[in-house]
Design a protein around this motif. Structure first.
Motif, PDB file in Angstrom:
ATOM      1  N   GLY A 368      75.506  50.438 110.226  1.00  0.00           N
ATOM      2  CA  GLY A 368      76.904  50.636 109.867  1.00  0.00           C
ATOM      3  C   GLY A 368      77.537  49.344 109.402  1.00  0.00           C
ATOM      4  O   GLY A 368      76.851  48.355 109.150  1.00  0.00           O
ATOM      5  N   PRO A 369      78.849  49.327 109.282  1.00  0.00           N
ATOM      6  CA  PRO A 369      79.527  48.111 108.826  1.00  0.00           C
ATOM      7  C   PRO A 369      79.343  46.974 109.828  1.00  0.00           C
ATOM      8  O   PRO A 369      79.384  47.193 111.035  1.00  0.00           O
ATOM      9  CB  PRO A 369      81.005  48.525 108.750  1.00  0.00           C
ATOM     10  N   TYR A 370      79.131  45.789 109.309  1.00  0.00           N
ATOM     11  CA  TYR A 370      79.155  44.582 110.118  1.00  0.00           C
ATOM     12  C   TYR A 370      79.675  43.463 109.233  1.00  0.00           C
ATOM     13  O   TYR A 370      79.278  43.357 108.076  1.00  0.00           O
ATOM     14  CB  TYR A 370      77.772  44.244 110.682  1.00  0.00           C
ATOM     15  N   ARG A 371      80.528  42.670 109.748  1.00  0.00           N
ATOM     16  CA  ARG A 371      81.258  41.605 109.050  1.00  0.00           C
ATOM     17  C   ARG A 371      80.488  41.049 107.845  1.00  0.00           C
ATOM     18  O   ARG A 371      79.493  40.378 107.978  1.00  0.00           O
ATOM     19  CB  ARG A 371      81.550  40.480 110.040  1.00  0.00           C
ATOM     20  N   GLY A 372      80.985  41.360 106.661  1.00  0.00           N
ATOM     21  CA  GLY A 372      80.360  40.905 105.428  1.00  0.00           C
ATOM     22  C   GLY A 372      79.563  41.967 104.708  1.00  0.00           C
ATOM     23  O   GLY A 372      79.247  41.820 103.530  1.00  0.00           O
ATOM     24  N   VAL A 373      79.214  43.063 105.379  1.00  0.00           N
ATOM     25  CA  VAL A 373      78.487  44.221 104.832  1.00  0.00           C
ATOM     26  C   VAL A 373      77.544  43.860 103.688  1.00  0.00           C
ATOM     27  O   VAL A 373      77.953  43.799 102.535  1.00  0.00           O
ATOM     28  CB  VAL A 373      79.445  45.339 104.389  1.00  0.00           C
ATOM     29  N   ALA A 374      76.302  43.604 103.997  1.00  0.00           N
ATOM     30  CA  ALA A 374      75.210  43.383 103.033  1.00  0.00           C
ATOM     31  C   ALA A 374      75.286  42.038 102.325  1.00  0.00           C
ATOM     32  O   ALA A 374      74.265  41.489 101.909  1.00  0.00           O
ATOM     33  CB  ALA A 374      75.131  44.507 101.999  1.00  0.00           C
ATOM     34  N   ARG A 375      76.486  41.476 102.173  1.00  0.00           N
ATOM     35  CA  ARG A 375      76.613  40.264 101.367  1.00  0.00           C
ATOM     36  C   ARG A 375      75.987  39.025 102.001  1.00  0.00           C
ATOM     37  O   ARG A 375      75.525  38.140 101.266  1.00  0.00           O
ATOM     38  CB  ARG A 375      78.083  40.027 101.014  1.00  0.00           C
ATOM     39  N   PRO A 376      75.917  38.898 103.340  1.00  0.00           N
ATOM     40  CA  PRO A 376      75.133  37.780 103.869  1.00  0.00           C
ATOM     41  C   PRO A 376      73.684  37.819 103.379  1.00  0.00           C
ATOM     42  O   PRO A 376      73.071  36.771 103.151  1.00  0.00           O
ATOM     43  CB  PRO A 376      75.223  37.971 105.384  1.00  0.00           C
ATOM     44  N   ALA A 377      73.157  39.034 103.185  1.00  0.00           N
ATOM     45  CA  ALA A 377      71.790  39.170 102.673  1.00  0.00           C
ATOM     46  C   ALA A 377      71.729  38.850 101.189  1.00  0.00           C
ATOM     47  O   ALA A 377      70.830  38.133 100.729  1.00  0.00           O
ATOM     48  CB  ALA A 377      71.273  40.582 102.940  1.00  0.00           C
ATOM     49  N   THR A 378      72.677  39.372 100.410  1.00  0.00           N
ATOM     50  CA  THR A 378      72.610  39.147  98.960  1.00  0.00           C
ATOM     51  C   THR A 378      72.894  37.691  98.605  1.00  0.00           C
ATOM     52  O   THR A 378      72.284  37.144  97.680  1.00  0.00           O
ATOM     53  CB  THR A 378      73.592  40.066  98.216  1.00  0.00           C
ATOM     54  N   VAL A 379      73.804  37.050  99.324  1.00  0.00           N
ATOM     55  CA  VAL A 379      74.067  35.626  99.079  1.00  0.00           C
ATOM     56  C   VAL A 379      72.830  34.807  99.426  1.00  0.00           C
ATOM     57  O   VAL A 379      72.453  33.872  98.710  1.00  0.00           O
ATOM     58  CB  VAL A 379      75.294  35.159  99.890  1.00  0.00           C
ATOM     59  N   GLU A 465      83.815  36.925  97.990  1.00  0.00           N
ATOM     60  CA  GLU A 465      84.065  38.080  98.855  1.00  0.00           C
ATOM     61  C   GLU A 465      85.094  38.968  98.179  1.00  0.00           C
ATOM     62  O   GLU A 465      86.198  38.519  97.865  1.00  0.00           O
ATOM     63  CB  GLU A 465      84.588  37.608 100.217  1.00  0.00           C
ATOM     64  N   LEU A 466      84.722  40.215  97.925  1.00  0.00           N
ATOM     65  CA  LEU A 466      85.665  41.165  97.331  1.00  0.00           C
ATOM     66  C   LEU A 466      86.546  41.708  98.448  1.00  0.00           C
ATOM     67  O   LEU A 466      86.074  42.408  99.349  1.00  0.00           O
ATOM     68  CB  LEU A 466      84.913  42.292  96.633  1.00  0.00           C
ATOM     69  N   THR A 467      87.813  41.357  98.422  1.00  0.00           N
ATOM     70  CA  THR A 467      88.719  41.650  99.534  1.00  0.00           C
ATOM     71  C   THR A 467      89.862  42.552  99.087  1.00  0.00           C
ATOM     72  O   THR A 467      90.157  42.671  97.900  1.00  0.00           O
ATOM     73  CB  THR A 467      89.306  40.339 100.101  1.00  0.00           C
ATOM     74  N   GLY A 468      90.520  43.160 100.076  1.00  0.00           N
ATOM     75  CA  GLY A 468      91.689  43.974  99.778  1.00  0.00           C
ATOM     76  C   GLY A 468      91.400  45.051  98.758  1.00  0.00           C
ATOM     77  O   GLY A 468      92.166  45.258  97.815  1.00  0.00           O
ATOM     78  N   ALA A 739      97.900  36.698  98.499  1.00  0.00           N
ATOM     79  CA  ALA A 739      96.834  36.436  99.465  1.00  0.00           C
ATOM     80  C   ALA A 739      95.503  36.996  98.993  1.00  0.00           C
ATOM     81  O   ALA A 739      95.441  37.991  98.258  1.00  0.00           O
ATOM     82  CB  ALA A 739      97.189  37.050 100.816  1.00  0.00           C
ATOM     83  N   ARG A 740      94.447  36.347  99.427  1.00  0.00           N
ATOM     84  CA  ARG A 740      93.084  36.873  99.313  1.00  0.00           C
ATOM     85  C   ARG A 740      92.547  37.011 100.735  1.00  0.00           C
ATOM     86  O   ARG A 740      92.950  36.282 101.646  1.00  0.00           O
ATOM     87  CB  ARG A 740      92.198  35.917  98.514  1.00  0.00           C
ATOM     88  N   GLY A 741      91.629  37.945 100.953  1.00  0.00           N
ATOM     89  CA  GLY A 741      91.092  38.142 102.291  1.00  0.00           C
ATOM     90  C   GLY A 741      90.297  36.943 102.766  1.00  0.00           C
ATOM     91  O   GLY A 741      89.700  36.210 101.979  1.00  0.00           O
ATOM     92  N   VAL A 742      90.266  36.761 104.097  1.00  0.00           N
ATOM     93  CA  VAL A 742      89.577  35.595 104.645  1.00  0.00           C
ATOM     94  C   VAL A 742      88.730  35.954 105.867  1.00  0.00           C
ATOM     95  O   VAL A 742      88.044  35.103 106.416  1.00  0.00           O
ATOM     96  CB  VAL A 742      90.599  34.491 105.004  1.00  0.00           C
ATOM     97  N   GLY A 743      88.726  37.208 106.281  1.00  0.00           N
ATOM     98  CA  GLY A 743      88.091  37.560 107.542  1.00  0.00           C
ATOM     99  C   GLY A 743      86.580  37.539 107.547  1.00  0.00           C
ATOM    100  O   GLY A 743      85.968  37.380 108.599  1.00  0.00           O
ATOM    101  N   GLU A 744      85.950  37.725 106.396  1.00  0.00           N
ATOM    102  CA  GLU A 744      84.492  37.874 106.373  1.00  0.00           C
ATOM    103  C   GLU A 744      83.760  36.762 105.635  1.00  0.00           C
ATOM    104  O   GLU A 744      82.560  36.573 105.828  1.00  0.00           O
ATOM    105  CB  GLU A 744      84.134  39.216 105.725  1.00  0.00           C
ATOM    106  N   GLY A 745      84.448  36.043 104.766  1.00  0.00           N
ATOM    107  CA  GLY A 745      83.790  35.116 103.863  1.00  0.00           C
ATOM    108  C   GLY A 745      82.870  34.133 104.542  1.00  0.00           C
ATOM    109  O   GLY A 745      81.775  33.840 104.054  1.00  0.00           O
ATOM    110  N   GLY A 746      83.290  33.584 105.688  1.00  0.00           N
ATOM    111  CA  GLY A 746      82.487  32.573 106.353  1.00  0.00           C
ATOM    112  C   GLY A 746      81.105  33.027 106.753  1.00  0.00           C
ATOM    113  O   GLY A 746      80.180  32.209 106.881  1.00  0.00           O
ATOM    114  N   THR A 747      80.925  34.332 106.970  1.00  0.00           N
ATOM    115  CA  THR A 747      79.595  34.843 107.358  1.00  0.00           C
ATOM    116  C   THR A 747      78.631  34.835 106.185  1.00  0.00           C
ATOM    117  O   THR A 747      77.414  34.872 106.385  1.00  0.00           O
ATOM    118  CB  THR A 747      79.676  36.294 107.874  1.00  0.00           C
TER     119      THR A 747
END
Length: 798
Positions: A368-379, A465-468, A739-747
């Motif tokens: 299921g969803p987890y902070r960053g959803v797939a993008r830690p893998a793609t990055v 990170e695609l946010t909002g 604003a741009r989202g900031v909650g997930e980018g660091g992961t």
């Protein structure tokens, strides 16, 4: 956007008074008169037919009120189904209690309800379930291999998907095959990312209560999606949505794990309605590890072309994502694979692109969803790929990034996946990281360390990170609804107090504070005069929930729109009272003043009193009251940019990785509250580092989770981290608040930066996560073999 100085400052957080003094309101604290307690019986098998359930011994225990199994008539017909309109998507459903078969170890097969939690747990151990084991498959690549024979035969998780494929999709643009053929260098690599999970401090917790007089249901849950949960419950239970209330009080961390509807939540609602008494369930940590959603179990095969100067000419990828035993509601099994295919290029310029993605069913906990959803893998995939290509081309990792990053001059940039980039700061974020790190200085330090036999390395990552996400950008899984807008009501009461009623929910990101800042700043009143109420479907407008770094952008935008409407009415009434034009007035410090004659003023509280209690003084045609309800949808969303650098030292004897420095710079657009932003960055980076170095859920061939306790699933402590060096740029986005989202980018960049650093330290590619001592030691052995081979190779004649 009006500014009175509150927004953009680090005012004391409204949440902190109760949270730091032990007065937080969590579901596990809730006590309702007449409350019963539930305990679930969970399958020890990963795949088996349930042939019988004997509940007699459990029912004989004093204090046990009910025992229900999956074949119960009121349960068997209620199944959670995540629907998608994507062509080829295989629709499956999840039972509340497994019947007639279980599909992963830890799936609930029965539930015991008793007078207290201890009795329920003891009675659950007496429920006898008969199983007929079936073949098991836990590896996603093996699950779709037609020749694969796992554990005694071919394992088919769902009859509706005999090939174990929930969905396939191809993303394609340009002529990738032609571009590869014309490339100066072609790199082919395989990457594997590690399964792990959010593991919040507070596990899942639920209290369901049925009111027989009103025929109404209340569910208290730590959910991140109260309104979506209410809608799903209404459909599943055959009730009117207006008769269901979902309350998410204080939530002790979610990280996406609590952003789905779970069978246990629905089961407790059915039990409360049947027994006419409240029923409570608080998840044990062992339950959370086996039954809450996992994520990021991916396998990638990538082929990329490059020019001699490092420019990326083509990218072809195949991504296989382990979606587990069920397609989670509402996100579907397409959540991770579609995100992977749509965002794999990241902030890099890719014209010729093809990516085939597959969501696979296995006998493991649902993904299921987890902070960053797939993008830690793609990055991780993209930044590892760039470092490998740079090494083969004789380029510095910085150089290859500079020639491939999308620049400010290209914005808006339409990507090969049709997403439109609006961030202008990919290169500035990288530059800021390099300056903070003193990159050239480190290279000199590294050379000196190598002369001493020490293995130091530096790794870089640049990400977006695609946010909002508004409704124009959230159609990936093509669910039966579009996430996008948020609805907010702002009310000014007769004494001048302000209440913000929002459908948003908090999981610790400080939105009580930031929403109050927006309202106070816009309305010109004191920050302490604003109260924010959230997380209750009966006390606010509709909201989709807390996910995808959307609350600050979308919820904040709705707060702004509603507050602006109230402000306009305050100005109209004040203009009438002061015999002035609204355009000649300003609001500051709780007073409405004439711009050219500040002594002519009236307090906001006086205006509010007139609006409610002295309506005879209102202008003609102005309705009593001071409140407004507005929605906001940014349509496409906005990209946030970030860059990270990791410096590590590898122990050549053990393969242990020591973190020496970690630098992160992000662009979150307009910053509402600097301390909250830095806290979000720090938490996200810490989770990213933990997932890259330590956390790893491992199943054996029988589908048994080998990491079901915190003794085996490694959660790092502060001792495993170095001080985090954080900074942010501030390039406002083109939306309501900037604003741009900031909650997930660091992961997103941590795994890439760390893997690149380890590879740099060793001089060999490390393409497997996590970067455990075992993985790194194997890389050290490859390094030693390469050195030996080079030393024994025949030398050409001089």
């Amino acid at each position: 956007m009006t500014s009175n100085g509150v927004l953009g400052s680090s005012v004391p957080r409204k949440e902190d008074r109760r949270l730091l003094t032990g007065r937080g309101r969590y579901v596990s604290d809730l006590v309702v008169p007449g409350m019963l307690h539930a305990a679930f019986v969970r399958s020890p098998y990963a795949h088996a037919m349930v042939t019988g359930v004997d509940v007699s011994a459990a029912l004989a225990i004093p204090g046990v009120v009910a025992v229900v199994a999956g074949d119960d008539p009121s349960f068997v017909g209620v199944r959670i189904t995540a629907r998608s309109e994507l062509p080829g998507y295989v629709e499956t459903s999840q039972p509340l209690l497994a019947w007639p078969k279980v599909r992963f170890a830890g799936e609930a097969v029965a539930v015991v309800v008793a007078a207290d939690r201890t009795i329920a747990a003891d009675a659950a151990e007496l429920v006898e379930v008969a199983y007929e084991p079936l073949p098991v498959v836990v590896d996603a690549v093996a699950a779709i291999d037609n020749a694969a024979i796992d554990n005694g035969g071919r394992a088919v998780v769902h009859d509706a998907a005999p090939d174990n494929v929930y969905l396939r999709r191809r993303f394609e643009a340009g002529d990738p095959d032609g571009a590869l053929a014309a490339s100066h260098l072609v790199v082919e690599r395989a990457y594997r990312t590690n399964r792990h999970a959010g593991v919040p401090i507070e596990g899942r917790a639920v209290v369901a209560s049925w009111d027989d007089s009103d025929r109404a249901l209340t569910l208290w849950s730590g959910t991140q999606i109260p309104h979506l949960a209410r809608h799903a419950l209404a459909v599943l239970l055959g009730m009117g949505e207006h008769r269901i209330r979902v309350v998410a009080p204080d939530v002790g961390g979610g990280f996406g794990v609590k952003a789905s509807l779970y069978p246990e939540e629905v089961a407790l609602c059915l039990l409360a309605r049947r027994l006419r008494r409240p029923v409570k369930w608080v998840e044990q940590r062992s339950e959370h590890m086996v039954a809450a959603h996992h994520a990021r179990d991916h396998a990638y095969r990538v082929t990329a072309g490059f020019e001699a100067d490092g420019r990326l000419t083509a990218l072809v990828a195949d991504a296989v994502c382990n979606a587990g035993a069920y397609s989670v509601y509402p996100w579907t099994a397409g959540l991770e694979p579609l995100m992977a295919g749509g965002l794999l290029p990241g902030p890099y310029r890719v014209e010729h692109y093809r990516c085939d993605v597959t969501g696979v069913a296995t006998n493991t906990a649902p993904a299921g969803p987890y902070r960053g959803v797939a993008r830690p893998a793609t990055v991780y995939v993209m930044d590892r790929l760039l470092d490998t290509a740079a090494a083969r081309l004789g380029l510095d990792p910085v150089e290859i990034r500079r020639v491939n990053l999308i620049t400010a001059d290209e914005i808006p940039y339409r990507a090969a996946t049709r997403l439109v980039h609006d961030s202008r700061t990919y290169v500035p974020c990288l530059d800021a990281v390099l300056e903070r790190l003193d990159y050239q200085g480190f290279r000199a330090e590294q050379a000196a360390a190598r002369a001493e036999g020490r293995l130091l390395g530096v790794g870089l990552s640049v990400y977006n990170e695609l946010t909002g996400l508004g409704r124009g950008a959230s159609a990936g899984p093509r669910m039966s609804f579009r996430t996008g807008h948020e609805v907010v009501t702002v009310r000014l009461d007769p004494l001048g107090g302000v209440t913000v009623l929002t459908g948003a929910s908090s999981q610790g990101q400080g939105i009580e504070t930031t929403f109050a800042q927006i309202a106070a700043d816009t309305l010109g009143v004191g920050y302490d005069d604003v109260e924010v109420r959230l997380g209750d479907t009966a006390a606010g407008g509709f909201g989709f929930g807390a996910f995808s770094s959307r609350q600050g952008v979308i919820g904040g935008g709705a707060v702004l729109r509603a507050t602006e409407a109230v402000r306009e009415k305050v100005l109209r009434i004040a203009a009438h009272l002061l015999e002035a034009a609204p355009s000649d007035l300003t609001i500051e410090g709780g007073e409405v003043r004439a711009v050219d004659a500040p002594s002519r003023s009236v307090t906001v509280a006086t205006v509010a009193r007139v609006a409610y209690l002295e309506s005879q003084r209102l202008p003609d045609g102005e309705e009593p009251g001071l409140e407004a309800t507005r929605s906001y949808d940014p349509m496409r969303g906005t990209f946030a940019a970030g860059a990270q650098a990791a410096v590590v030292e590898v122990d050549p004897e053990t393969g242990a990785v020591a973190l020496r420095r970690f630098v992160c710079v992000e662009d979150a657009g307009r910053v509402y509250h600097p301390v909250i932003v830095e806290g979000q960055m720090a938490g996200a980076v810490a989770q990213g580092i933990a997932g890259a170095l330590f956390e790893h859920h491992v199943y054996d061939d029988d589908g048994q989770l080998q990491t079901s306790t915190l003794a085996d699933y490694l959660m790092p402590s502060a001792a495993e981290f170095c001080p985090l060096e954080l900074d942010h740029l501030e390039d406002p986005a083109d939306n309501a608040t900037g604003a741009r989202g900031v909650g997930e980018g660091g992961t997103l960049g941590a795994a890439a930066a760390l893997a690149n650093a380890v590879s740099d330290a060793l001089g060999v590619d490390v393409d497997e996560l996590p970067l455990s001592p075992a993985v790194v030691f194997r890389a050290l052995q490859r390094r030693a073999a390469q050195v030996t081979a080079a030393s024994t190779a025949p030398r050409p004649p001089t």
